[in-house]
Structure formats: C-alpha cells, structure tokens
Design a protein around this motif. Structure first.
Motif, PDB file in Angstrom:
ATOM      1  N   GLU A 197       1.168   7.342  -2.051  1.00 47.82           N
ATOM      2  CA  GLU A 197       0.384   7.840  -0.918  1.00 47.82           C
ATOM      3  C   GLU A 197      -1.073   7.398  -1.020  1.00 47.82           C
ATOM      4  N   THR A 198      -1.594   7.381  -2.235  1.00 43.79           N
ATOM      5  CA  THR A 198      -2.952   6.895  -2.456  1.00 43.79           C
ATOM      6  C   THR A 198      -3.050   5.424  -2.079  1.00 43.79           C
ATOM      7  N   MET A 199      -2.039   4.636  -2.421  1.00 45.62           N
ATOM      8  CA  MET A 199      -2.044   3.214  -2.072  1.00 45.62           C
ATOM      9  C   MET A 199      -1.960   3.041  -0.565  1.00 45.62           C
ATOM     10  N   GLY A 200      -1.265   3.950   0.113  1.00 46.34           N
ATOM     11  CA  GLY A 200      -1.240   3.906   1.574  1.00 46.34           C
ATOM     12  C   GLY A 200      -2.634   4.043   2.159  1.00 46.34           C
ATOM     13  N   MET A 201      -3.433   4.941   1.599  1.00 46.13           N
ATOM     14  CA  MET A 201      -4.821   5.097   2.058  1.00 46.13           C
ATOM     15  C   MET A 201      -5.653   3.864   1.724  1.00 46.13           C
ATOM     16  N   ALA A 202      -5.436   3.289   0.541  1.00 43.05           N
ATOM     17  CA  ALA A 202      -6.182   2.086   0.148  1.00 43.05           C
ATOM     18  C   ALA A 202      -5.859   0.925   1.087  1.00 43.05           C
ATOM     19  N   VAL A 203      -4.599   0.780   1.443  1.00 43.84           N
ATOM     20  CA  VAL A 203      -4.199  -0.277   2.377  1.00 43.84           C
ATOM     21  C   VAL A 203      -4.819  -0.029   3.747  1.00 43.84           C
ATOM     22  N   TYR A 204      -4.766   1.209   4.191  1.00 46.14           N
ATOM     23  CA  TYR A 204      -5.361   1.569   5.477  1.00 46.14           C
ATOM     24  C   TYR A 204      -6.840   1.187   5.512  1.00 46.14           C
ATOM     25  N   MET A 205      -7.556   1.454   4.444  1.00 48.61           N
ATOM     26  CA  MET A 205      -8.993   1.195   4.402  1.00 48.61           C
ATOM     27  C   MET A 205      -9.336  -0.252   4.081  1.00 48.61           C
ATOM     28  N   GLY A 206      -8.457  -0.953   3.360  1.00 51.03           N
ATOM     29  CA  GLY A 206      -8.795  -2.302   2.908  1.00 51.03           C
ATOM     30  C   GLY A 206      -7.997  -3.434   3.528  1.00 51.03           C
ATOM     31  N   ALA A 207      -7.052  -3.123   4.402  1.00 52.52           N
ATOM     32  CA  ALA A 207      -6.245  -4.109   5.123  1.00 52.52           C
ATOM     33  C   ALA A 207      -5.416  -5.004   4.202  1.00 52.52           C
ATOM     34  N   GLY A 208      -5.127  -6.226   4.642  1.00 55.82           N
ATOM     35  CA  GLY A 208      -4.204  -7.144   3.966  1.00 55.82           C
ATOM     36  C   GLY A 208      -4.462  -7.357   2.482  1.00 55.82           C
ATOM     37  N   PRO A 209      -5.690  -7.701   2.079  1.00 53.57           N
ATOM     38  CA  PRO A 209      -5.923  -7.902   0.657  1.00 53.57           C
ATOM     39  C   PRO A 209      -5.602  -6.654  -0.173  1.00 53.57           C
ATOM     40  N   SER A 210      -5.800  -5.481   0.414  1.00 56.18           N
ATOM     41  CA  SER A 210      -5.482  -4.259  -0.317  1.00 56.18           C
ATOM     42  C   SER A 210      -3.983  -4.084  -0.509  1.00 56.18           C
ATOM     43  N   VAL A 211      -3.170  -4.660   0.370  1.00 58.12           N
ATOM     44  CA  VAL A 211      -1.719  -4.612   0.185  1.00 58.12           C
ATOM     45  C   VAL A 211      -1.356  -5.269  -1.152  1.00 58.12           C
ATOM     46  N   MET A 212      -1.965  -6.420  -1.436  1.00 54.91           N
ATOM     47  CA  MET A 212      -1.672  -7.131  -2.676  1.00 54.91           C
ATOM     48  C   MET A 212      -2.106  -6.307  -3.893  1.00 54.91           C
ATOM     49  N   TYR A 213      -3.289  -5.723  -3.818  1.00 54.71           N
ATOM     50  CA  TYR A 213      -3.793  -4.918  -4.931  1.00 54.71           C
ATOM     51  C   TYR A 213      -3.045  -3.595  -5.050  1.00 54.71           C
ATOM     52  N   ALA A 214      -2.600  -3.031  -3.931  1.00 51.91           N
ATOM     53  CA  ALA A 214      -1.814  -1.803  -3.986  1.00 51.91           C
ATOM     54  C   ALA A 214      -0.503  -2.047  -4.716  1.00 51.91           C
ATOM     55  N   ALA A 215       0.122  -3.181  -4.455  1.00 50.93           N
ATOM     56  CA  ALA A 215       1.352  -3.525  -5.170  1.00 50.93           C
ATOM     57  C   ALA A 215       1.075  -3.657  -6.663  1.00 50.93           C
ATOM     58  N   GLN A 216      -0.057  -4.265  -7.015  1.00 50.78           N
ATOM     59  CA  GLN A 216      -0.413  -4.398  -8.427  1.00 50.78           C
ATOM     60  C   GLN A 216      -0.741  -3.044  -9.047  1.00 50.78           C
ATOM     61  N   ALA A 217      -1.406  -2.180  -8.309  1.00 48.77           N
ATOM     62  CA  ALA A 217      -1.744  -0.860  -8.832  1.00 48.77           C
ATOM     63  C   ALA A 217      -0.488  -0.046  -9.103  1.00 48.77           C
ATOM     64  N   LEU A 218       0.496  -0.140  -8.219  1.00 52.39           N
ATOM     65  CA  LEU A 218       1.756   0.556  -8.438  1.00 52.39           C
ATOM     66  C   LEU A 218       2.461  -0.006  -9.667  1.00 52.39           C
TER      67      LEU A 218
END
Length: 119
Positions: free
Chosen positions: A84-105
């Motif tokens: 859920e936290t990564m969902g917020m990060a993606v929402y706030m950071g767009a496409g590049p955050s998707v890549m980092y959210a996957a890495q954070a998970l």
C-alpha cells in the motif's frame, strides 16, 4: 537486484563509517536528525519508516530503499503495508516510481526472509 539488498546495506554501512570518520560533526548531526524524525509521537516508528520507504522510491535512492526496507521489516511492517505504501509512492512519483516500488518490495521480501531465517 534479487539477493543484493543485504549486500547494499553492508557495503554502504562501510562507506558511511568512513564518512562518519571524515565528517564527524555533520554525521552526528544527521544521526540526531534521524533519531528525532523517527521518534514515535503521533505517528509510530513503523509508519515513519514506511513513509521514508515511499520517499526513497519517489526520489529514486537505491541505498535509501535498502535501509528503509530493512527498517520496515525490523519495525514489523507487513508485506501488505509495504504494498500500500508503494501504491502511494507510485501515485506521487509516476512511472519511474513503479520501477523503484518493485525494487523496494523486492528489498522488503529479502530482508523479511533473512529475518525469518535468523530468528
């Protein structure tokens, strides 16, 4: 980066130790800032680590992802809370955050598995 997040924190810890030796006043001040920011008050420390993990994703900081994923595990964060936290990060950071959210998970999973093996 599967299997390398623990190495990332170990490698950076050694480099940070060198930095502490070379700039002790700055690093002591940074440590004091970190302790003050993470102190439980209206938000508990786990929530604050999840926020830090989201910011690490949004700012694209690999080392920050590693350290805050590890801290989230230590604070008892669940995988669902991280998702859920990564969902917020993606929402706030767009496409590049998707890549980092996957890495954070991935980093969270690695540290959780290490903790489970080591007790």
């Amino acid at each position: 980066m599967s299997g390398t997040w623990t190495n990332t924190t170990a490698d950076l810890s050694a480099a940070i130790k060198e930095l502490r030796g070379g700039a002790p006043a700055v690093m002591q001040s940074f440590s004091a800032l970190a302790q003050a920011a993470l102190k439980a008050d209206a938000l508990d420390t786990k929530t604050k680590e999840l926020i830090a993990l989201a910011i690490a994703v949004a700012t694209r900081c690999d080392g920050c992802v590693a350290f805050h994923a590890e801290a989230a595990v230590k604070q008892g964060a669940t995988r669902q809370e991280v998702l859920e936290t990564m969902g917020m990060a993606v929402y706030m950071g767009a496409g590049p955050s998707v890549m980092y959210a996957a890495q954070a998970l991935e980093a969270y999973d690695e540290f959780r598995d290490v903790k489970a093996r080591n007790g």
